[in-house]
Write a protein that holds these residues in place. Sequence first.
Motif, PDB file in Angstrom:
ATOM      1  N   SER A  84    -110.628 -77.731  56.389  1.00  0.00           N
ATOM      2  CA  SER A  84    -111.061 -75.976  57.075  1.00  0.00           C
ATOM      3  C   SER A  84    -110.582 -76.446  58.587  1.00  0.00           C
ATOM      4  O   SER A  84    -110.518 -75.795  59.543  1.00  0.00           O
ATOM      5  N   ASP A  88    -102.834 -70.894  58.045  1.00  0.00           N
ATOM      6  CA  ASP A  88    -103.668 -71.467  58.180  1.00  0.00           C
ATOM      7  C   ASP A  88    -105.086 -70.896  58.402  1.00  0.00           C
ATOM      8  O   ASP A  88    -106.005 -71.112  57.550  1.00  0.00           O
ATOM      9  N   LEU A 101    -108.307 -76.584  61.397  1.00  0.00           N
ATOM     10  CA  LEU A 101    -107.211 -75.350  61.272  1.00  0.00           C
ATOM     11  C   LEU A 101    -107.941 -73.791  62.118  1.00  0.00           C
ATOM     12  O   LEU A 101    -107.151 -72.678  62.508  1.00  0.00           O
ATOM     13  N   LYS A 131    -107.443 -69.131  55.879  1.00  0.00           N
ATOM     14  CA  LYS A 131    -107.341 -69.191  55.150  1.00  0.00           C
ATOM     15  C   LYS A 131    -108.534 -69.982  55.248  1.00  0.00           C
ATOM     16  O   LYS A 131    -109.462 -69.768  54.334  1.00  0.00           O
ATOM     17  N   SER A 132    -108.812 -70.651  56.486  1.00  0.00           N
ATOM     18  CA  SER A 132    -109.947 -71.520  56.626  1.00  0.00           C
ATOM     19  C   SER A 132    -110.800 -70.703  56.675  1.00  0.00           C
ATOM     20  O   SER A 132    -112.298 -70.901  56.295  1.00  0.00           O
ATOM     21  N   THR A 174     -97.516 -69.807  60.631  1.00  0.00           N
ATOM     22  CA  THR A 174     -98.078 -70.844  59.289  1.00  0.00           C
ATOM     23  C   THR A 174     -99.675 -70.932  60.599  1.00  0.00           C
ATOM     24  O   THR A 174    -100.310 -71.156  59.323  1.00  0.00           O
TER      25      THR A 174
END
Length: 505
Positions: free
Chosen positions: A188, A130, A191, A133-134, A126
């Motif tokens: 963001s 993450d 992460l 995505k950030s 994960t």
Amino acid sequence: MKRLLIKYTFFIGLSVILASACNKDLLDTVPNDRLSTNIFWKTEQDAVLAVNAIYTFLDGNTIFSWDAYTDIAHVNQNFQPEAFVELGTYDVTSAPVYNAWAAAYQGIQLSNYFLANVDKVNTTNTALIDRLKSEARTIRAYHYIKLAGLFGDVPLITTPLNVDEAVKLTRTPVAQIYDFVDKELTESAPLLPASYPSAADRGRIRQGTAWALKARADLWAGRYQAAVDAASQVTGYSLNKSYQNLFTYAGENNSEILLDKQFIKDLVPVNVFNLLAPYSQKNAQGYYVPTRAMVDMYEDNDPRMHFSIFMNGDTLPSGIVFKPTPGGGGADAIGSTYYSSATGYNIKKYINNADYADPSNNGINIILLRYAEVLLTYAEAKIELNQLDASVYDAINKVRNSRDDVKLPDIAMGKTQAELRAIVRRERTVELAFEGLHLFDIRRWKTGATVMQGPVYGMTYISNGQPVTVEAVSSTRTFTDKHYLWPIPQKERDLDPNLSQNKDW
């Protein structure tokens, strides 16, 4: 390898997928117009390859045109569409306006597509998802900051759209755009890693990138305390010891760079040498050139001027001397051709001797955000808050004198808010010249109506014993209040009548 990974692996993988889709045995199961979930969005590598593609929509050569729409630079060929933007005679159909809109939303759409699909990847990692995505959210925020600065209210799109949805959009108030950017970057940043251990990951979004972009957005939005707070979160960076080599191959990936668009000679090159160098350099275009107004902003003995601008008598990459004086002979003389600089100056940043051999095939990275901007953002925001403490002077003076090749006197304590405002604005202009930020600065400072009026002037030379200052041909600019925002492109309004127009356009 680091840029090869970031920029090409996804497209190589995409080519393989599409080639497979054309195999007769797969025609009934795999679409050939998109990435099918039957064969993609399966592994961590799929996720990495997909986010890599989003980086291709970061700005490259476009940043030079933005400065040419201001007092510090000039569109050298007055028949080009960018020239009409500079002169203030553009309209809702102008190509540069539409292109800026379209390019930003392409990047946003690709980010949205990634974010909508990446959770399909089967992984327990994960932290990796993450992080990816950030990265996507930060690049999406970068585009929204730019759109807000150029157009004001713009549609806020956070999910992939089909054609029917795309023609029913309305504009979101710019304050809400900045709210969205703040939220995206704040969430963001934690992460993202502070750095990447592998050289293959150079160029990726880091924690400092997100905080620095938030500081930029908050400064542009007039949210000064938030800008101070975000800039203070940018740690672990320092000014490069040489200003001169910041824009050279030797300066790539140095400690000052927070975000850049990375290029590779022969694979995905950039043509910055051909775009900006003097005409004598293998018929380079000198598309955008500095103005006298820019030269006059430098203090006496500021070495950044000579690191940023080719001036009369400088040695060019080919080894010849730059001779722009009208009637002086040679390819660079003002008036000898419309490719020669109309001001007698050419941009030196990003012009590397190594690129002379192949002027349109360069591998130099284009810097989009660096630590010097963060320091000046911090200082300016504090000044606007009237918090004139030692940290303001320290931030400005670091930029002025902490490099080995830039040693300007400290700004002495005791200045008024108005004095410091003028100092930090000049410092931003000279430090960040030709890096694509001045257009957004004169808009938020509301100085456009003052600095963007009348002809463009260039070098001064001696003729018949008298000084003569060059005036660029057909360069008279007009700037009114409506020019503080670009119009919404007519193409977009034709497709979507729900899009309102900016005032007076």
